[in-house]
Motif scaffolding. Structure first.
Motif, PDB file in Angstrom:
ATOM      1  N   PHE A   1       0.808  -1.453  -0.408  1.00  0.00           N
ATOM      2  CA  PHE A   1       0.217   0.336  -0.280  1.00  0.00           C
ATOM      3  C   PHE A   1       0.654   1.654   0.066  1.00  0.00           C
ATOM      4  CE2 PHE A   1      -3.207  -3.629   1.253  1.00  0.00           C
ATOM      5  CZ  PHE A   1      -4.514  -3.098   0.454  1.00  0.00           C
ATOM      6  N   GLY A   2       1.942   1.126  -0.446  1.00  0.00           N
ATOM      7  CA  GLY A   2       2.759   2.930  -0.526  1.00  0.00           C
ATOM      8  C   GLY A   2       4.117   2.748   0.436  1.00  0.00           C
ATOM      9  N   GLY A   3       3.667   2.465   1.646  1.00  0.00           N
ATOM     10  CA  GLY A   3       4.387   2.241   2.850  1.00  0.00           C
ATOM     11  C   GLY A   3       6.263   2.534   2.240  1.00  0.00           C
ATOM     12  N   SER A   4       6.567   4.039   2.805  1.00  0.00           N
ATOM     13  CA  SER A   4       8.187   4.223   2.206  1.00  0.00           C
ATOM     14  C   SER A   4       9.452   3.554   3.678  1.00  0.00           C
ATOM     15  CB  SER A   4       8.364   5.711   2.138  1.00  0.00           C
ATOM     16  OG  SER A   4       7.679   6.023   3.828  1.00  0.00           O
ATOM     17  N   GLY A   5       8.997   3.062   4.670  1.00  0.00           N
ATOM     18  CA  GLY A   5       9.456   2.897   6.225  1.00  0.00           C
ATOM     19  C   GLY A   5      10.698   1.701   5.729  1.00  0.00           C
ATOM     20  N   ASP A   6      10.950   0.882   6.727  1.00  0.00           N
ATOM     21  CA  ASP A   6      11.573   0.122   6.519  1.00  0.00           C
ATOM     22  C   ASP A   6      10.786  -1.215   7.723  1.00  0.00           C
ATOM     23  OD1 ASP A   6      12.332   0.890   8.980  1.00  0.00           O
ATOM     24  OD2 ASP A   6      14.439   0.898   8.388  1.00  0.00           O
ATOM     25  N   TYR A   7      11.510  -1.734   8.050  1.00  0.00           N
ATOM     26  CA  TYR A   7      11.302  -3.614   8.772  1.00  0.00           C
ATOM     27  C   TYR A   7      11.434  -3.158   9.613  1.00  0.00           C
ATOM     28  CZ  TYR A   7      11.248  -8.281  11.052  1.00  0.00           C
ATOM     29  OH  TYR A   7      10.556  -8.592  11.214  1.00  0.00           O
ATOM     30  N   THR A   8      11.738  -2.298  10.550  1.00  0.00           N
ATOM     31  CA  THR A   8      11.970  -1.596  11.476  1.00  0.00           C
ATOM     32  C   THR A   8      11.251  -0.563  11.772  1.00  0.00           C
ATOM     33  OG1 THR A   8      14.955  -1.782  11.312  1.00  0.00           O
ATOM     34  CG2 THR A   8      14.023  -0.826  13.146  1.00  0.00           C
ATOM     35  N   ASP A   9      10.518   0.564  11.529  1.00  0.00           N
ATOM     36  CA  ASP A   9       9.206   0.453  11.545  1.00  0.00           C
ATOM     37  C   ASP A   9       8.067   0.100  11.417  1.00  0.00           C
ATOM     38  OD1 ASP A   9      11.526   3.243  11.070  1.00  0.00           O
ATOM     39  OD2 ASP A   9      11.231   2.951   9.009  1.00  0.00           O
ATOM     40  N   THR A  10       8.004  -1.004  11.260  1.00  0.00           N
ATOM     41  CA  THR A  10       7.327  -1.987  11.391  1.00  0.00           C
ATOM     42  C   THR A  10       6.942  -2.593  12.514  1.00  0.00           C
ATOM     43  OG1 THR A  10       6.910  -2.041   8.744  1.00  0.00           O
ATOM     44  CG2 THR A  10       6.014  -3.454  10.007  1.00  0.00           C
ATOM     45  N   VAL A  11       8.655  -2.849  12.894  1.00  0.00           N
ATOM     46  CA  VAL A  11       8.259  -3.660  14.631  1.00  0.00           C
ATOM     47  C   VAL A  11       8.049  -2.619  15.210  1.00  0.00           C
ATOM     48  CG1 VAL A  11       9.983  -4.987  15.530  1.00  0.00           C
ATOM     49  CG2 VAL A  11       9.727  -5.723  13.459  1.00  0.00           C
ATOM     50  N   ARG A  12       8.502  -0.829  14.980  1.00  0.00           N
ATOM     51  CA  ARG A  12       8.635  -0.315  16.247  1.00  0.00           C
ATOM     52  C   ARG A  12       7.277   0.065  16.591  1.00  0.00           C
ATOM     53  NH1 ARG A  12      10.848   4.145  13.659  1.00  0.00           N
ATOM     54  NH2 ARG A  12      12.972   2.976  13.453  1.00  0.00           N
ATOM     55  N   ALA A  13       6.239   0.073  14.993  1.00  0.00           N
ATOM     56  CA  ALA A  13       5.361   1.038  15.223  1.00  0.00           C
ATOM     57  C   ALA A  13       4.181  -0.603  15.669  1.00  0.00           C
ATOM     58  CB  ALA A  13       4.138   0.760  13.776  1.00  0.00           C
ATOM     59  N   PHE A  14       4.395  -1.804  16.204  1.00  0.00           N
ATOM     60  CA  PHE A  14       3.720  -3.196  15.965  1.00  0.00           C
ATOM     61  C   PHE A  14       4.165  -2.921  18.023  1.00  0.00           C
ATOM     62  CE2 PHE A  14       3.238  -7.208  17.407  1.00  0.00           C
ATOM     63  CZ  PHE A  14       1.557  -7.605  17.268  1.00  0.00           C
ATOM     64  N   SER A  15       5.474  -2.977  18.363  1.00  0.00           N
ATOM     65  CA  SER A  15       5.382  -2.971  19.616  1.00  0.00           C
ATOM     66  C   SER A  15       5.092  -1.804  19.998  1.00  0.00           C
ATOM     67  CB  SER A  15       7.760  -2.480  19.655  1.00  0.00           C
ATOM     68  OG  SER A  15       8.035  -4.199  18.814  1.00  0.00           O
ATOM     69  N   LEU A  16       4.843  -0.762  19.973  1.00  0.00           N
ATOM     70  CA  LEU A  16       4.272   0.423  20.792  1.00  0.00           C
ATOM     71  C   LEU A  16       2.971   0.477  20.804  1.00  0.00           C
ATOM     72  CD1 LEU A  16       6.516   3.705  18.720  1.00  0.00           C
ATOM     73  CD2 LEU A  16       6.844   2.744  21.386  1.00  0.00           C
ATOM     74  N   ALA A  17       2.637  -0.530  19.508  1.00  0.00           N
ATOM     75  CA  ALA A  17       0.848  -0.151  20.047  1.00  0.00           C
ATOM     76  C   ALA A  17       0.404  -1.606  20.746  1.00  0.00           C
ATOM     77  CB  ALA A  17       0.247  -1.022  18.040  1.00  0.00           C
ATOM     78  N   GLU A  18       1.505  -2.345  20.941  1.00  0.00           N
ATOM     79  CA  GLU A  18       0.803  -3.410  22.153  1.00  0.00           C
ATOM     80  C   GLU A  18       0.709  -3.540  23.590  1.00  0.00           C
ATOM     81  OE1 GLU A  18       0.383  -6.695  21.708  1.00  0.00           O
ATOM     82  OE2 GLU A  18       0.338  -5.623  19.855  1.00  0.00           O
ATOM     83  N   THR A  19       1.129  -1.411  23.897  1.00  0.00           N
ATOM     84  CA  THR A  19       1.059  -0.896  25.041  1.00  0.00           C
ATOM     85  C   THR A  19       0.026  -0.728  26.265  1.00  0.00           C
ATOM     86  OG1 THR A  19       2.953   0.935  24.404  1.00  0.00           O
ATOM     87  CG2 THR A  19       1.699   1.404  26.603  1.00  0.00           C
ATOM     88  N   PRO A  20      -1.102  -0.898  25.489  1.00  0.00           N
ATOM     89  CA  PRO A  20      -2.465  -0.814  25.291  1.00  0.00           C
ATOM     90  C   PRO A  20      -2.471  -2.803  26.593  1.00  0.00           C
ATOM     91  CG  PRO A  20      -2.570  -0.067  23.891  1.00  0.00           C
ATOM     92  CD  PRO A  20      -1.764  -0.134  24.124  1.00  0.00           C
ATOM     93  N   ALA A  21      -1.597  -3.393  26.027  1.00  0.00           N
ATOM     94  CA  ALA A  21      -1.933  -4.365  26.266  1.00  0.00           C
ATOM     95  C   ALA A  21      -1.480  -4.514  27.910  1.00  0.00           C
ATOM     96  CB  ALA A  21      -1.581  -5.836  25.714  1.00  0.00           C
TER      97      ALA A  21
END
Length: 190
Positions: A99-119
């Motif tokens: 879908f056109g993302g320009s970031g790298d793999y680390t950006d994806t993992v970082r976003a996922f990690s931060l999104a787990e904070t509510p857990a």
């Protein structure tokens, strides 16, 4: 993350947009460590709630058995959590790139990690924990949009794509197994 752990958790709760921006420089190792700490907190609090609501295992173990079980559980969380994070990160990264993302793999993992904070914050509380998934999804969309430079709509679709594909595959598998094969003759084919 590039911010101290407590500051990152507090920021993800009170000002997630700014915290996501300030965490941009976090490495893959930082993201994995943050995720594992969040996963550990969630696991400990979930185990405590489960223990309070009912016995976790019906047969009591010896103290040494309990220690061995806890150590095995901890090692399983660390190894399984890391593997799951990296695999989920790879699947999401492919979808985000589609879908056109320009970031790298680390950006994806970082976003996922931060999104787990509510857990860790509320995910372990019975019934209320359901809102942690919604909150985490919103944080994931914010992180993907920020780190990959795509619109919110594209981020939502990219994140939901693996689930949509799984549902389609499940429906197709269900339909495939619902067909009752019977004998077919040559005259029936033509």
């Amino acid at each position: 993350m590039s911010l101290p752990f407590i500051e990152t958790v507090k920021g993800m709760i009170t000002d997630p947009g700014e915290t996501i921006r300030r965490s941009r420089s976090a490495s893959l190792g930082d993201a994995i460590i943050y995720y594992l700490i969040i996963l550990g907190i969630f696991s400990l609090l979930s185990a405590a709630v489960t223990r309070l609501l009912g016995d976790a295992h019906p047969m009591p173990l010896s103290p040494a058995g309990d220690i061995a079980l806890a150590a095995t559980y901890l090692v399983g969380i660390i190894i399984g959590g890391t593997i799951a994070l990296l695999i989920i990160g790879a699947i999401l990264h492919i979808c985000i790139k589609i879908f056109g993302g320009s970031g790298d793999y680390t950006d994806t993992v970082r976003a996922f990690s931060l999104a787990e904070t509510p857990a860790a914050a509320i995910g372990w509380i019975p019934l209320i924990g359901l809102f942690a998934g919604i909150w985490g999804f919103i944080l994931m969309v914010m992180g993907v949009s920020e780190y990959h430079g795509i619109s919110t709509l594209r981020a939502v679709i990219a994140i939901l794509l693996p689930f949509i594909l799984l549902i389609i595959l499940a429906v197709l598998a269900f339909m495939f197994f619902m067909v009752v094969p019977g004998p077919v003759t040559v005259t029936e084919v033509f």
